[in-house]
Write an enzyme that holds these catalytic residues in place. Structure first.
Site, PDB file in Angstrom:
ATOM      1  N   ARG A 148      32.632   2.915  -5.942  1.00  0.00           N
ATOM      2  CA  ARG A 148      32.119   1.548  -5.852  1.00  0.00           C
ATOM      3  C   ARG A 148      31.107   1.351  -6.969  1.00  0.00           C
ATOM      4  O   ARG A 148      30.026   1.939  -6.952  1.00  0.00           O
ATOM      5  CB  ARG A 148      31.501   1.275  -4.481  1.00  0.00           C
ATOM      6  CG  ARG A 148      32.506   1.268  -3.353  1.00  0.00           C
ATOM      7  CD  ARG A 148      33.523   0.169  -3.566  1.00  0.00           C
ATOM      8  NE  ARG A 148      34.443   0.071  -2.439  1.00  0.00           N
ATOM      9  CZ  ARG A 148      35.328  -0.892  -2.336  1.00  0.00           C
ATOM     10  NH1 ARG A 148      35.435  -1.807  -3.275  1.00  0.00           N
ATOM     11  NH2 ARG A 148      36.133  -0.934  -1.297  1.00  0.00           N
TER      12      ARG A 148
ATOM     13  N   GLU B 252      47.002   0.231   0.475  1.00  0.00           N
ATOM     14  CA  GLU B 252      46.030   1.281   0.182  1.00  0.00           C
ATOM     15  C   GLU B 252      46.448   2.669   0.652  1.00  0.00           C
ATOM     16  O   GLU B 252      45.987   3.663   0.099  1.00  0.00           O
ATOM     17  CB  GLU B 252      44.669   0.912   0.791  1.00  0.00           C
ATOM     18  CG  GLU B 252      44.058  -0.305   0.126  1.00  0.00           C
ATOM     19  CD  GLU B 252      42.699  -0.690   0.647  1.00  0.00           C
ATOM     20  OE1 GLU B 252      42.035  -1.480  -0.024  1.00  0.00           O
ATOM     21  OE2 GLU B 252      42.286  -0.203   1.718  1.00  0.00           O
TER      22      GLU B 252
ATOM     23  N   GLY C 217      22.639 -15.355   7.976  1.00  0.00           N
ATOM     24  CA  GLY C 217      21.751 -16.307   7.332  1.00  0.00           C
ATOM     25  C   GLY C 217      22.128 -16.654   5.900  1.00  0.00           C
ATOM     26  O   GLY C 217      21.541 -17.565   5.315  1.00  0.00           O
TER      27      GLY C 217
ATOM     28  N   GLU D  26      30.919 -15.106   5.721  1.00  0.00           N
ATOM     29  CA  GLU D  26      31.851 -13.977   5.762  1.00  0.00           C
ATOM     30  C   GLU D  26      31.927 -13.379   7.164  1.00  0.00           C
ATOM     31  O   GLU D  26      30.911 -13.189   7.825  1.00  0.00           O
ATOM     32  CB  GLU D  26      31.393 -12.883   4.792  1.00  0.00           C
ATOM     33  CG  GLU D  26      32.265 -11.633   4.854  1.00  0.00           C
ATOM     34  CD  GLU D  26      31.703 -10.488   4.032  1.00  0.00           C
ATOM     35  OE1 GLU D  26      32.500  -9.602   3.685  1.00  0.00           O
ATOM     36  OE2 GLU D  26      30.497 -10.466   3.748  1.00  0.00           O
TER      37      GLU D  26
ATOM     38  N   GLU E 112      40.945   0.155  -7.020  1.00  0.00           N
ATOM     39  CA  GLU E 112      41.972   0.723  -6.147  1.00  0.00           C
ATOM     40  C   GLU E 112      42.787   1.819  -6.815  1.00  0.00           C
ATOM     41  O   GLU E 112      43.381   2.648  -6.136  1.00  0.00           O
ATOM     42  CB  GLU E 112      42.911  -0.370  -5.639  1.00  0.00           C
ATOM     43  CG  GLU E 112      42.288  -1.295  -4.623  1.00  0.00           C
ATOM     44  CD  GLU E 112      43.290  -2.293  -4.070  1.00  0.00           C
ATOM     45  OE1 GLU E 112      44.384  -2.450  -4.649  1.00  0.00           O
ATOM     46  OE2 GLU E 112      42.969  -2.921  -3.056  1.00  0.00           O
TER      47      GLU E 112
END
Length: 156
Positions: free
Chosen positions: A18, A51, A70, A74, A98
């Protein structure tokens, strides 16, 4: 997000880099809706196949969460997938982050231990594993759902 558990009680996990965090993470299969018309279960099925190369014969919703009430609309849907088999051949090609996904299986109890001891820190993985484990331990009785607490006069 998909908690895919095989017949040997092993969870299908991913490890991928990531960029935002600058390191690799253990995760569960999952992804974003490609359009506003795509149902969360359809997304889960697609992402499991893309995946991991697997399909599931049994699907069950585990939870829906809103990670940042807040700041964002999502929501994250978590599904349990069972009866795993290899997907038919596909022309899907992994790209970008990926492309480097590593797929592996780990016994559910080992993954649970890793959640409890903090070895894994992916929020969606933690929610999926803990929700599944709690469902195994807890069977609802005649108690009212939590959503009815406000209308029943419970303290806020």
């Amino acid at each position: 997000v998909v908690l895919a558990i095989d017949d040997d009680e092993q969870v299908v996990c991913l490890e991928q880099y990531r960029h935002s965090m600058g390191r690799r993470f253990v995760e569960l299969p999952g992804g974003l809706c490609d359009s506003s018309y795509e149902a969360p279960l359809d997304v889960a099925r697609r992402e499991l196949r893309e995946e991991t190369g697997l399909v599931a014969g049994h699907w069950q919703p585990l939870s829906q969460t809103w990670p940042s009430l807040g700041m964002s609309t999502e929501s994250v849907h978590v599904f349990l997938a069972r009866e795993l088999t290899a997907a038919p051949a596909s022309d899907y090609v992994r790209e970008h982050e990926e492309a480097d996904i590593q797929v592996f299986r780990v016994p559910f109890m080992t993954l649970l231990d890793s959640v409890i001891d903090g070895t894994v820190g992916n929020a969606q993985l933690i929610i999926a594993v803990m929700t599944f484990q709690l469902r195994q331990l807890y069977r609802p009785s005649s108690l009212e759902p939590v959503g009815s607490l406000r209308s029943s006069g419970a303290a806020q």
